[in-house]
Scaffold this motif. Structure first.
Motif, PDB file in Angstrom:
ATOM      1  N   ALA A 283       0.838  -1.204   0.000  1.00  8.94           N
ATOM      2  CA  ALA A 283       0.000   0.000   0.000  1.00  8.94           C
ATOM      3  C   ALA A 283       0.871   1.251   0.000  1.00  8.94           C
ATOM      4  N   THR A 284       1.974   1.211   0.729  1.00 12.59           N
ATOM      5  CA  THR A 284       2.906   2.334   0.738  1.00 12.59           C
ATOM      6  C   THR A 284       3.455   2.565  -0.659  1.00 12.59           C
ATOM      7  N   ALA A 285       3.829   1.493  -1.348  1.00 11.53           N
ATOM      8  CA  ALA A 285       4.377   1.620  -2.702  1.00 11.53           C
ATOM      9  C   ALA A 285       3.367   2.276  -3.639  1.00 11.53           C
ATOM     10  N   ARG A 286       2.130   1.822  -3.586  1.00 12.74           N
ATOM     11  CA  ARG A 286       1.095   2.417  -4.439  1.00 12.74           C
ATOM     12  C   ARG A 286       0.898   3.898  -4.104  1.00 12.74           C
ATOM     13  N   ARG A 287       0.837   4.204  -2.811  1.00 17.17           N
ATOM     14  CA  ARG A 287       0.623   5.583  -2.364  1.00 17.17           C
ATOM     15  C   ARG A 287       1.783   6.479  -2.770  1.00 17.17           C
ATOM     16  N   GLU A 288       2.993   6.042  -2.518  1.00 15.07           N
ATOM     17  CA  GLU A 288       4.163   6.869  -2.818  1.00 15.07           C
ATOM     18  C   GLU A 288       4.326   7.120  -4.317  1.00 15.07           C
ATOM     19  N   LEU A 289       4.089   6.095  -5.144  1.00 19.96           N
ATOM     20  CA  LEU A 289       4.208   6.292  -6.587  1.00 19.96           C
ATOM     21  C   LEU A 289       3.240   7.372  -7.056  1.00 19.96           C
ATOM     22  N   LEU A 290       2.000   7.305  -6.606  1.00 22.10           N
ATOM     23  CA  LEU A 290       1.009   8.297  -7.004  1.00 22.10           C
ATOM     24  C   LEU A 290       1.350   9.678  -6.441  1.00 22.10           C
ATOM     25  N   GLU A 291       1.664   9.754  -5.150  1.00 25.33           N
ATOM     26  CA  GLU A 291       1.950  11.048  -4.527  1.00 25.33           C
ATOM     27  C   GLU A 291       3.128  11.750  -5.194  1.00 25.33           C
ATOM     28  N   GLU A 292       4.201  11.021  -5.414  1.00 25.48           N
ATOM     29  CA  GLU A 292       5.431  11.651  -5.890  1.00 25.48           C
ATOM     30  C   GLU A 292       5.486  11.837  -7.398  1.00 25.48           C
ATOM     31  N   THR A 293       4.912  10.909  -8.169  1.00 24.22           N
ATOM     32  CA  THR A 293       5.077  10.967  -9.624  1.00 24.22           C
ATOM     33  C   THR A 293       3.779  11.205 -10.386  1.00 24.22           C
ATOM     34  N   GLY A 294       2.642  10.940  -9.763  1.00 22.39           N
ATOM     35  CA  GLY A 294       1.372  11.039 -10.465  1.00 22.39           C
ATOM     36  C   GLY A 294       1.003   9.772 -11.219  1.00 22.39           C
ATOM     37  N   TYR A 295       1.818   8.739 -11.122  1.00 29.71           N
ATOM     38  CA  TYR A 295       1.523   7.488 -11.827  1.00 29.71           C
ATOM     39  C   TYR A 295       0.822   6.486 -10.913  1.00 29.71           C
ATOM     40  N   ARG A 296      -0.093   5.749 -11.520  1.00 33.07           N
ATOM     41  CA  ARG A 296      -0.677   4.545 -10.942  1.00 33.07           C
ATOM     42  C   ARG A 296      -0.176   3.390 -11.802  1.00 33.07           C
ATOM     43  N   ALA A 297      -0.167   2.199 -11.236  1.00 34.38           N
ATOM     44  CA  ALA A 297       0.277   1.037 -12.001  1.00 34.38           C
ATOM     45  C   ALA A 297      -0.776  -0.060 -11.900  1.00 34.38           C
ATOM     46  N   ALA A 298      -1.056  -0.710 -13.028  1.00 29.26           N
ATOM     47  CA  ALA A 298      -2.015  -1.812 -13.042  1.00 29.26           C
ATOM     48  C   ALA A 298      -1.375  -3.114 -12.580  1.00 29.26           C
ATOM     49  N   ASN A 299      -0.059  -3.245 -12.762  1.00 31.65           N
ATOM     50  CA  ASN A 299       0.634  -4.478 -12.391  1.00 31.65           C
ATOM     51  C   ASN A 299       1.814  -4.176 -11.481  1.00 31.65           C
ATOM     52  N   TRP A 300       1.864  -4.927 -10.380  1.00 34.49           N
ATOM     53  CA  TRP A 300       2.901  -4.757  -9.367  1.00 34.49           C
ATOM     54  C   TRP A 300       3.589  -6.094  -9.110  1.00 34.49           C
ATOM     55  N   THR A 301       4.911  -6.043  -8.924  1.00 36.47           N
ATOM     56  CA  THR A 301       5.696  -7.227  -8.597  1.00 36.47           C
ATOM     57  C   THR A 301       6.636  -6.882  -7.451  1.00 36.47           C
ATOM     58  N   TYR A 302       6.608  -7.703  -6.410  1.00 35.61           N
ATOM     59  CA  TYR A 302       7.542  -7.550  -5.294  1.00 35.61           C
ATOM     60  C   TYR A 302       8.863  -8.172  -5.714  1.00 35.61           C
ATOM     61  N   LEU A 303       9.966  -7.405  -5.594  1.00 34.57           N
ATOM     62  CA  LEU A 303      11.278  -7.893  -5.997  1.00 34.57           C
ATOM     63  C   LEU A 303      12.138  -8.371  -4.833  1.00 34.57           C
ATOM     64  N   GLY A 304      11.959  -7.800  -3.650  1.00 40.13           N
ATOM     65  CA  GLY A 304      12.765  -8.216  -2.510  1.00 40.13           C
ATOM     66  C   GLY A 304      12.925  -7.098  -1.505  1.00 40.13           C
ATOM     67  N   THR A 305      13.625  -7.401  -0.425  1.00 36.16           N
ATOM     68  CA  THR A 305      13.866  -6.441   0.648  1.00 36.16           C
ATOM     69  C   THR A 305      15.361  -6.380   0.932  1.00 36.16           C
ATOM     70  N   ALA A 306      15.877  -5.164   1.095  1.00 40.82           N
ATOM     71  CA  ALA A 306      17.290  -4.942   1.413  1.00 40.82           C
ATOM     72  C   ALA A 306      17.403  -4.129   2.696  1.00 40.82           C
ATOM     73  N   HIS A 307      18.524  -4.290   3.362  1.00 45.90           N
ATOM     74  CA  HIS A 307      18.833  -3.579   4.610  1.00 45.90           C
ATOM     75  C   HIS A 307      20.013  -2.651   4.318  1.00 45.90           C
ATOM     76  N   PRO A 308      19.756  -1.356   4.067  1.00 47.65           N
ATOM     77  CA  PRO A 308      20.810  -0.470   3.555  1.00 47.65           C
ATOM     78  C   PRO A 308      21.847   0.012   4.563  1.00 47.65           C
ATOM     79  N   CYS A 309      21.558  -0.020   5.838  1.00 48.61           N
ATOM     80  CA  CYS A 309      22.446   0.624   6.824  1.00 48.61           C
ATOM     81  C   CYS A 309      22.655  -0.262   8.042  1.00 48.61           C
ATOM     82  N   ILE A 310      23.050  -1.504   7.867  1.00 50.74           N
ATOM     83  CA  ILE A 310      23.049  -2.477   8.963  1.00 50.74           C
ATOM     84  C   ILE A 310      24.000  -2.144  10.103  1.00 50.74           C
ATOM     85  N   GLY A 311      24.936  -1.250   9.891  1.00 55.78           N
ATOM     86  CA  GLY A 311      25.868  -0.889  10.948  1.00 55.78           C
ATOM     87  C   GLY A 311      25.298   0.088  11.963  1.00 55.78           C
TER      88      GLY A 311
END
Length: 178
Positions: A79-107
């Protein structure tokens, strides 16, 4: 062993803990508690990537990056992904795919970023948050990939996303449709 909240902000909290090390000694660890975030690789049928140019205060400069945003309390990442894409870019997407999760700052942080591919885009109206200023642009995917190799795109979130997108598009990585 002990945990102390040393700073509580509207977005981030900082903790200072006394911990037991594997050798039995004690040490201090300071870390940031982050609510989590999403990052979106929005791809047009022409294989153009939707990007943003945005000034980032901590680094003191503008960056070109993929759309992203923090997860609100109780909000599922999709839901965050859908909301952020619309809020920031004005785009909606009909198809969504989850690619994975990363931990950018583990230290120094427990932040994790969930990555999504958004396709079959429909342009609508942007709904930027108050105080948010960014320029939306599209670039051919190959150009964006080259920019990540030459420093034109240099934030880790975008580089990881582009890496995973390339793997997905080549068939080396499977995503999960949502």
């Amino acid at each position: 062993m002990t945990s102390e909240l040393v700073y509580q902000g509207s977005f981030l909290n900082v903790h200072k803990d006394q911990v037991a090390l594997p050798d039995g000694k004690e040490a201090q660890r300071e870390y940031i508690v982050h609510p989590g975030a999403v990052a979106i690789l929005a791809l047009t049928p022409q294989r153009e990537l939707v990007l943003e140019r945005q000034y980032r205060y901590p680094a003191g400069r503008e960056f070109i990056e993929i759309p992203a945003g923090k997860i609100d309390s109780g909000e599922p990442p999709e839901a965050t992904a859908r909301r952020e894409l619309l809020e920031e870019t004005g785009y909606r997407a009909a198809n969504w795919t989850y690619l994975g999760t990363a931990h950018p700052c583990i230290g120094y942080s427990n932040e994790k970023i969930s990555y999504y591919l958004a396709q079959d885009l429909i342009l609508s109206e942007r709904r930027l948050d108050e105080g948010e200023f960014l320029e939306v642009l599209t670039l051919p995917l190959d150009t964006a990939m080259d920019m990540a190799l030459t420093g034109g795109i240099c934030d880790s979130k975008s580089i990881v996303g582009l890496h995973w997108l390339a793997a997905y598009l080549s068939g080396r990585m499977r995503g999960v449709p949502i």
